[in-house]
Design an enzyme around this catalytic site. Structure first.
Site, PDB file in Angstrom:
ATOM      1  N   MET A   1       0.842  -1.180   0.000  1.00 35.59           N
ATOM      2  CA  MET A   1       0.000   0.000   0.000  1.00 35.59           C
ATOM      3  C   MET A   1       0.863   1.209   0.000  1.00 35.59           C
ATOM      4  O   MET A   1       1.938   1.206   0.537  1.00 35.59           O
ATOM      5  CB  MET A   1      -0.890  -0.043   1.232  1.00 35.59           C
ATOM      6  CG  MET A   1      -1.745   1.086   1.411  1.00 35.59           C
ATOM      7  SD  MET A   1      -2.768   0.971   2.820  1.00 35.59           S
ATOM      8  CE  MET A   1      -3.619   2.376   2.789  1.00 35.59           C
ATOM      9  N   LEU A 306       4.497  -6.184   8.700  1.00 32.96           N
ATOM     10  CA  LEU A 306       4.920  -5.026   7.935  1.00 32.96           C
ATOM     11  C   LEU A 306       4.114  -4.925   6.647  1.00 32.96           C
ATOM     12  O   LEU A 306       4.040  -5.880   5.879  1.00 32.96           O
ATOM     13  CB  LEU A 306       6.413  -5.119   7.577  1.00 32.96           C
ATOM     14  CG  LEU A 306       7.411  -5.222   8.727  1.00 32.96           C
ATOM     15  CD1 LEU A 306       8.809  -5.493   8.173  1.00 32.96           C
ATOM     16  CD2 LEU A 306       7.410  -3.948   9.558  1.00 32.96           C
ATOM     17  N   GLU A 307       3.515  -3.771   6.423  1.00 30.28           N
ATOM     18  CA  GLU A 307       2.915  -3.486   5.126  1.00 30.28           C
ATOM     19  C   GLU A 307       3.698  -2.319   4.555  1.00 30.28           C
ATOM     20  O   GLU A 307       3.566  -1.180   5.003  1.00 30.28           O
ATOM     21  CB  GLU A 307       1.429  -3.133   5.271  1.00 30.28           C
ATOM     22  CG  GLU A 307       0.725  -3.070   3.922  1.00 30.28           C
ATOM     23  CD  GLU A 307      -0.038  -1.793   3.709  1.00 30.28           C
ATOM     24  OE1 GLU A 307       0.197  -1.153   2.665  1.00 30.28           O
ATOM     25  OE2 GLU A 307      -0.843  -1.427   4.577  1.00 30.28           O
ATOM     26  N   LEU A 308       4.530  -2.626   3.559  1.00 31.68           N
ATOM     27  CA  LEU A 308       5.521  -1.661   3.078  1.00 31.68           C
ATOM     28  C   LEU A 308       5.205  -1.202   1.653  1.00 31.68           C
ATOM     29  O   LEU A 308       4.107  -1.370   1.160  1.00 31.68           O
ATOM     30  CB  LEU A 308       6.911  -2.290   3.173  1.00 31.68           C
ATOM     31  CG  LEU A 308       7.261  -2.858   4.564  1.00 31.68           C
ATOM     32  CD1 LEU A 308       8.632  -3.508   4.547  1.00 31.68           C
ATOM     33  CD2 LEU A 308       7.197  -1.771   5.626  1.00 31.68           C
TER      34      LEU A 308
END
Length: 483
Positions: A1, A306-308
């Site tokens: 995202m 983690l959404e990186l």
């Protein structure tokens, strides 16, 4: 995202529709999130700078929220309206001591919250959801004031955000274990799922409400407590959620918020990631920052979600419905805000052509014209750096294999989109794209019921869906003998 901490801008008038393409690849602009409308009118843009006037005083909090109490800090920092530059207010600038105190409050609350029945946790989350819906208009105005997105899109985010609380209020009652029959007749094996403990939640500015509830809803449903460090650009949304959590009856210390300035962000983030009372870290933001937090967490072997960053290739094949593809591109790629200008100048210096747009908009210095680039090559920044803003770089390809190779030639893999009417091709490409989420003939695919997350350097773990709650649970094997 598209979630990074970068300079914000926002797209202005609707992008003029380009001529129907043959085969093209439009990588890299925009972000993932809730459904929204298309471009705002000039009148709507001029109304961005309405500020926080007229909103419920109860929702406009400026102190930290720790242990069920509103606590000032020794210093404050300003929050600005990104459209006008006007100051919205001064917010508590928490440092390491405040972060440690918030963790301690969350840890003490965890000892009792974990024992609360799933039914009661479910009921409290549902009350929080109901309050969000009741106050959705004011919450949306707060997002528009501090984030800059149009009010219609902010309203969509609030509903999307609230739905995570509703979803996880239901999932709280569906945390099941297992009974395993082993080869030994006098033994039984049980698998229990238990809350992991205090979760440190670090969120970005681009979805200042939804990125919190997507994490916090799952954590609280599992029986965990949280310390939220919101983005320094958008703390008012996190604090308004704290007020509503308090009104809903969420016990003191279960949901804590510690805003801080950009100057203190690094030290506060490190404090949260190294505190021995914090076994879980959840972060949405840039890949570079995620790696730093992962390094800090590794020293004490914490669980990390983690959404990186991602690049989100958008592929249009020969068989595609082009009108549908154009609508999908506008809906999914020209949303939210950030840097753009450097990517445009870099591309032009390397041979790209500006078809439309290409400069800052007359509405203000933080507005950028919707921009279409042709003759884009893979050596340009816009082909391998995530762009937050209204930029569509177009690359042509000749074969399906070439398109897939271009899309996969990156070390990140959050989402990918493609348009095709060929069933066999749809299966092939969907399976071969190296991303965590694929949109087939669809530009908006985020949903509370579905798992959100990426592969490669786009992150670890999944959020939302029935899988999201597992990020906050530990498995415990119990061997029951002597039967």
């Amino acid at each position: 995202m598209a979630t990074c901490f970068w300079l914000r801008s926002y797209w202005a008038p609707r992008l003029r529709r380009p001529p129907p393409p043959g085969r093209l690849l439009c990588p890299r602009a925009g972000g993932l999130g809730p459904p929204s409308g298309l471009a705002p009118s000039p009148a709507q843009l001029r109304c961005y700078a309405g500020g926080l006037a007229g909103l419920s005083a109860a929702l406009l909090r400026t102190d930290s929220f720790v242990g069920g109490r509103w606590l000032p800090a020794a210093a404050t920092f300003p929050v600005h309206d990104p459209a006008s530059g006007a100051a919205l207010g001064m917010v508590a600038d928490c440092g390491v001591p405040e972060a440690r105190a918030a963790v301690r409050a969350a840890y003490e609350a965890f000892c009792s919250w974990r024992a609360v029945s799933a039914k009661e946790r479910s009921s409290l989350l549902r009350k929080w959801y109901d309050l969000m819906i009741k106050n959705k208009d004011d919450l949306a105005k707060i997002i528009t004031a501090e984030n800059g997105k149009p009010l219609k899109e902010a309203q969509s985010e609030i509903v999307y955000s609230a739905l995570f609380l509703e979803w996880f209020s239901e999932e709280a009652r569906r945390i099941y274990g297992d009974i395993i029959y082993t080869s030994a007749k006098d033994k039984r094996a049980l698998v229990l799922k238990q809350p992991i403990g205090v979760a440190a939640v670090i969120t970005p500015w681009n979805f200042p409400s939804a990125m919190i509830t997507r994490k916090v809803g799952a954590a609280l449903a599992a029986g965990c407590t949280v310390v939220v460090k919101p983005a320094e650009d958008t703390p008012f949304s996190a604090l308004a959620l704290a007020e509503l959590a308090n009104q809903a009856g969420i016990p003191p210390g279960v949901y804590n918020v510690i805003p801080c300035s950009r100057k203190k962000t690094k030290e506060v983030g490190e404090a949260l990631c190294t505190d021995p009372l914090v076994p879980k870290i959840s972060f949405t933001g840039s890949t570079a920052t995620g790696k730093i937090l992962l390094h800090h967490a590794a020293n004490s072997v914490k669980r990390v979600s983690l959404e990186l960053g991602g690049l989100a290739p958008f592929i249009v094949f020969d068989s595609a419905n082009v009108d549908q593809a154009v609508a999908g591109a506008l809906a999914s790629k020209f949303r939210n805000s950030g840097q753009v200008e450097k990517h445009v100048s870099d591309a032009v210096s390397k041979g790209a052509t500006i078809v439309t747009g290409g400069k800052r908009h007359q509405f203000g210095k933080n507005f950028f014209e919707p921009t279409l680039l042709s003759n884009v090559t893979q050596d340009m920044l816009c082909s391998h750096e995530e762009t937050f803003g209204p930029l569509a770089p177009v690359m042509k390809f000749d074969t399906e294999e070439e398109a897939i190779a271009i899309a996969n030639a990156t070390d990140v893999g959050l989402a990918g989109y493609f348009y095709s009417q060929d069933p066999a091709q749809i299966w092939r490409v969907a399976e071969q794209l190296e991303v965590g989420m694929v949109g087939v003939n669809e530009g908006l695919m985020s949903s509370v019921e579905c798992p959100f997350g990426g592969v490669k350097q786009s992150g670890l773990g999944r959020e939302g869906s029935k899988y999201g709650i597992d990020e906050y649970l530990e498995l415990k094997y119990v061997c029951f003998g002597g039967l």
